[in-house]
Design a protein around this motif. Structure first.
Motif, PDB file in Angstrom:
ATOM      1  N   ALA A  78       0.826  -1.215   0.000  1.00 12.20           N
ATOM      2  CA  ALA A  78       0.000   0.000   0.000  1.00 12.20           C
ATOM      3  C   ALA A  78       0.858   1.261   0.000  1.00 12.20           C
ATOM      4  O   ALA A  78       0.526   2.255  -0.654  1.00 12.20           O
ATOM      5  CB  ALA A  78      -0.936  -0.016   1.212  1.00 12.20           C
ATOM      6  N   SER A  79       2.003   1.222   0.690  1.00 11.74           N
ATOM      7  CA  SER A  79       2.844   2.429   0.788  1.00 11.74           C
ATOM      8  C   SER A  79       3.530   2.759  -0.526  1.00 11.74           C
ATOM      9  O   SER A  79       4.068   3.850  -0.687  1.00 11.74           O
ATOM     10  CB  SER A  79       3.896   2.238   1.890  1.00 11.74           C
ATOM     11  OG  SER A  79       4.706   1.110   1.592  1.00 11.74           O
ATOM     12  N   GLU A  80       3.515   1.848  -1.495  1.00 10.85           N
ATOM     13  CA  GLU A  80       4.143   2.061  -2.803  1.00 10.85           C
ATOM     14  C   GLU A  80       3.097   2.221  -3.904  1.00 10.85           C
ATOM     15  O   GLU A  80       3.430   2.262  -5.080  1.00 10.85           O
ATOM     16  CB  GLU A  80       5.042   0.859  -3.147  1.00 10.85           C
ATOM     17  CG  GLU A  80       6.269   0.735  -2.275  1.00 10.85           C
ATOM     18  CD  GLU A  80       7.288   1.831  -2.572  1.00 10.85           C
ATOM     19  OE1 GLU A  80       7.443   2.209  -3.740  1.00 10.85           O
ATOM     20  OE2 GLU A  80       7.895   2.339  -1.605  1.00 10.85           O
ATOM     21  N   TYR A  81       1.854   2.309  -3.525  1.00 12.09           N
ATOM     22  CA  TYR A  81       0.763   2.223  -4.497  1.00 12.09           C
ATOM     23  C   TYR A  81       0.564   3.513  -5.293  1.00 12.09           C
ATOM     24  O   TYR A  81       0.058   3.480  -6.410  1.00 12.09           O
ATOM     25  CB  TYR A  81      -0.527   1.862  -3.755  1.00 12.09           C
ATOM     26  CG  TYR A  81      -1.693   1.511  -4.646  1.00 12.09           C
ATOM     27  CD1 TYR A  81      -1.625   0.455  -5.542  1.00 12.09           C
ATOM     28  CD2 TYR A  81      -2.886   2.239  -4.574  1.00 12.09           C
ATOM     29  CE1 TYR A  81      -2.707   0.130  -6.340  1.00 12.09           C
ATOM     30  CE2 TYR A  81      -3.975   1.911  -5.363  1.00 12.09           C
ATOM     31  CZ  TYR A  81      -3.874   0.860  -6.245  1.00 12.09           C
ATOM     32  OH  TYR A  81      -4.945   0.529  -7.039  1.00 12.09           O
ATOM     33  N   ASP A 104      -1.363   3.569   5.625  1.00  9.53           N
ATOM     34  CA  ASP A 104      -0.873   3.320   4.263  1.00  9.53           C
ATOM     35  C   ASP A 104      -1.969   2.687   3.397  1.00  9.53           C
ATOM     36  O   ASP A 104      -2.145   3.046   2.232  1.00  9.53           O
ATOM     37  CB  ASP A 104       0.348   2.382   4.296  1.00  9.53           C
ATOM     38  CG  ASP A 104       1.597   3.073   4.841  1.00  9.53           C
ATOM     39  OD1 ASP A 104       1.856   4.235   4.460  1.00  9.53           O
ATOM     40  OD2 ASP A 104       2.309   2.449   5.637  1.00  9.53           O
ATOM     41  N   THR A 105      -2.679   1.755   3.974  1.00 15.34           N
ATOM     42  CA  THR A 105      -3.712   1.035   3.225  1.00 15.34           C
ATOM     43  C   THR A 105      -4.903   1.957   2.931  1.00 15.34           C
ATOM     44  O   THR A 105      -5.464   1.940   1.831  1.00 15.34           O
ATOM     45  CB  THR A 105      -4.143  -0.224   4.004  1.00 15.34           C
ATOM     46  OG1 THR A 105      -2.960  -0.962   4.320  1.00 15.34           O
ATOM     47  CG2 THR A 105      -5.089  -1.094   3.200  1.00 15.34           C
ATOM     48  N   LEU A 106      -5.240   2.776   3.920  1.00 16.41           N
ATOM     49  CA  LEU A 106      -6.342   3.732   3.707  1.00 16.41           C
ATOM     50  C   LEU A 106      -5.948   4.747   2.631  1.00 16.41           C
ATOM     51  O   LEU A 106      -6.784   5.151   1.812  1.00 16.41           O
ATOM     52  CB  LEU A 106      -6.697   4.436   5.022  1.00 16.41           C
ATOM     53  CG  LEU A 106      -7.303   3.520   6.101  1.00 16.41           C
ATOM     54  CD1 LEU A 106      -7.431   4.271   7.433  1.00 16.41           C
ATOM     55  CD2 LEU A 106      -8.669   2.976   5.659  1.00 16.41           C
ATOM     56  N   GLY A 107      -4.685   5.146   2.611  1.00 17.76           N
ATOM     57  CA  GLY A 107      -4.195   6.074   1.576  1.00 17.76           C
ATOM     58  C   GLY A 107      -4.317   5.465   0.189  1.00 17.76           C
ATOM     59  O   GLY A 107      -4.739   6.130  -0.768  1.00 17.76           O
ATOM     60  N   ALA A 108      -3.973   4.194   0.061  1.00 13.11           N
ATOM     61  CA  ALA A 108      -4.068   3.511  -1.233  1.00 13.11           C
ATOM     62  C   ALA A 108      -5.531   3.410  -1.666  1.00 13.11           C
ATOM     63  O   ALA A 108      -5.876   3.619  -2.838  1.00 13.11           O
ATOM     64  CB  ALA A 108      -3.441   2.117  -1.128  1.00 13.11           C
ATOM     65  N   LEU A 109      -6.387   3.119  -0.704  1.00 10.80           N
ATOM     66  CA  LEU A 109      -7.818   3.010  -0.997  1.00 10.80           C
ATOM     67  C   LEU A 109      -8.365   4.350  -1.509  1.00 10.80           C
ATOM     68  O   LEU A 109      -9.169   4.402  -2.448  1.00 10.80           O
ATOM     69  CB  LEU A 109      -8.554   2.587   0.284  1.00 10.80           C
ATOM     70  CG  LEU A 109     -10.048   2.334   0.149  1.00 10.80           C
ATOM     71  CD1 LEU A 109     -10.314   1.086  -0.684  1.00 10.80           C
ATOM     72  CD2 LEU A 109     -10.687   2.163   1.535  1.00 10.80           C
ATOM     73  N   GLU A 110      -7.884   5.414  -0.880  1.00 11.28           N
ATOM     74  CA  GLU A 110      -8.320   6.755  -1.285  1.00 11.28           C
ATOM     75  C   GLU A 110      -7.948   7.036  -2.745  1.00 11.28           C
ATOM     76  O   GLU A 110      -8.750   7.538  -3.521  1.00 11.28           O
ATOM     77  CB  GLU A 110      -7.618   7.765  -0.374  1.00 11.28           C
ATOM     78  CG  GLU A 110      -8.335   9.074  -0.199  1.00 11.28           C
ATOM     79  CD  GLU A 110      -7.637   9.907   0.881  1.00 11.28           C
ATOM     80  OE1 GLU A 110      -7.124  10.974   0.519  1.00 11.28           O
ATOM     81  OE2 GLU A 110      -7.585   9.456   2.049  1.00 11.28           O
ATOM     82  N   ARG A 111      -6.709   6.661  -3.107  1.00 10.90           N
ATOM     83  CA  ARG A 111      -6.282   6.851  -4.500  1.00 10.90           C
ATOM     84  C   ARG A 111      -7.187   6.035  -5.433  1.00 10.90           C
ATOM     85  O   ARG A 111      -7.639   6.517  -6.478  1.00 10.90           O
ATOM     86  CB  ARG A 111      -4.828   6.400  -4.680  1.00 10.90           C
ATOM     87  CG  ARG A 111      -4.418   6.470  -6.136  1.00 10.90           C
ATOM     88  CD  ARG A 111      -3.237   5.626  -6.558  1.00 10.90           C
ATOM     89  NE  ARG A 111      -3.249   5.531  -8.021  1.00 10.90           N
ATOM     90  CZ  ARG A 111      -2.682   4.565  -8.724  1.00 10.90           C
ATOM     91  NH1 ARG A 111      -2.016   3.616  -8.125  1.00 10.90           N
ATOM     92  NH2 ARG A 111      -2.768   4.559 -10.031  1.00 10.90           N
TER      93      ARG A 111
END
Ligand code: F6R
Length: 356
Positions: A78-81, A104-111
């Protein structure tokens, strides 16, 4: 409380027959899967998993299963997504997170949502941030996990991703991740009893004792066994503070073999994907003096060749990795225990990581 167990981690490892039964409860029918909480995946062209740490290893497992059903799927850290593959509105993004709160996972989901993907959360916590943010949620139902090291939640994530993989395969390509659904479902139903067999036959204590004081601990596997190798190494470093690495079996000869000595035991995971090749790779390490521990069913060709054996019951290849991982959980636990580590709260780590 911990009951009769010395640590929550050991209690949670031993809870897996029950937690896995809960994960699949009411979700398997004669020869099919019932996940009524999820809409049809008809129209999905590709699947991207996003996750961190142990959940990322479950995601690797899930992506590999979907590939076996002919579905385009990849797991991302997720941190590299942020800079990863393009997303379309036919992309399904699956966020795998035990806590449901990993930044990190929530950030990836947001993208993923900003770019129009359909999103599914696979989480252990009902009402968690991830389940509120994602379009749909598949609960893994492992029950609360107190130990910082993820054990039963990983196993339940893998089981839940098997169910999800079945549904996505059916809806997207009409193919399934398993050659023989009947065998797969029999194995899925026997999962609690097979895990119990591994737990009852716990020989990991003796191995932990034998290899204590080694320079480093290596874990190798391919296919689904690769996800288990990297998960085995992560758990090991996390709670023992010893140097451990997981490698794709075939990569050993491309560099890591230089690290191999009689002081570096190699745990080789055999899950039925090109096992012969993995055995050849393990023997290359053995020739350099490294003790080889085969994690494999009784009677497997690797057992005679290896220096030690951690047995797993015969099962469908899709679930062999889950059973092998339980053996590796026990090795990590017993090693950490012999070293007197703070098993339930390893130094520098937190159960839920809410910063990016
Ligand atoms: C390892 C471990 C961590 C978590 C990671 C993601 O034992 O627990 O690697 O797996 O921090 O956490 P979740 O699954 O809550 O997103």
């Amino acid at each position: 409380g911990k009951g009769s167990y010395d640590h929550y981690m050991l209690k949670e490892i031993h809870n897996q027959p029950t937690s896995l039964a809960n994960t699949v409860e009411g979700r398997i029918e004669d020869d099919g899967v019932s996940l009524t909480e999820l809409d049809t995946f008809d129209g999905v062209t590709d699947v991207q998993f996003v996750a961190c740490g142990t959940s990322y290893h479950a995601a690797l497992y899930g992506a590999r299963l979907l590939n076996a059903a002919g579905v385009r799927a990849r797991a991302f850290r997720a941190s590299e997504y942020g800079t990863a593959d393009p997303i379309t509105d036919e992309t399904l993004v699956v966020a795998v997170t035990q806590s449901g709160e990993t930044a990190d996972t929530l950030g990836a989901l947001e993208r993923a949502e900003a770019e129009g993907a359909r999103t599914v959360a696979v989480t252990n916590v009902q009402g968690s941030t991830v389940s509120r943010e994602a379009d749909e949620t598949l609960l893994v139902r492992a029950g609360p996990e107190i130990g910082v090291a993820a054990t039963k939640t990983f196993s339940s994530q893998v089981a839940a991703l098997c169910l999800l993989g079945h549904r996505i395969g059916e809806d997207v390509t009409g193919d399934l991740p398993w050659d023989d659904p009947t065998t797969f479902f029999e194995s899925l139903r026997s999962l609690p009893e097979n895990v119990r067999e591994v737990l009852d036959g716990d020989r990991a204590h003796e191995l932990a004792d034998r290899y204590l004081g080694s320079e480093a601990f290596f874990f190798i596997g391919r296919g689904l066994g690769y996800s288990v190798a990297v998960e085995g190494a992560l758990k090991f470093k996390e709670i023992t503070y010893e140097h451990a690495e997981g490698f794709a079996s075939g990569e050993l000869k491309h560099g890591p073999l230089a690290l191999v000595t009689p002081q570096t035991p190699v745990f080789a995971v055999f899950t039925g994907t090109d096992d012969q090749k993995t055995l050849t790779n393990a023997k290359e390490a053995q020739t350099r003096g490294a003790p080889i521990v085969a994690v494999a069913p009784e009677g497997h060709p690797a057992v005679d060749a290896a220096d030690a054996h951690l047995p797993i019951p015969d099962t469908d290849p899709a679930l062999a990795g889950l059973l092998a991982n339980v053996q590796l959980q026990l090795v990590s636990y017993h090693t950490a225990n012999l070293l007197g580590r703070s098993i339930d709260k390893p130094r520098n780590l937190a159960k839920s990581v809410t910063v990016e």
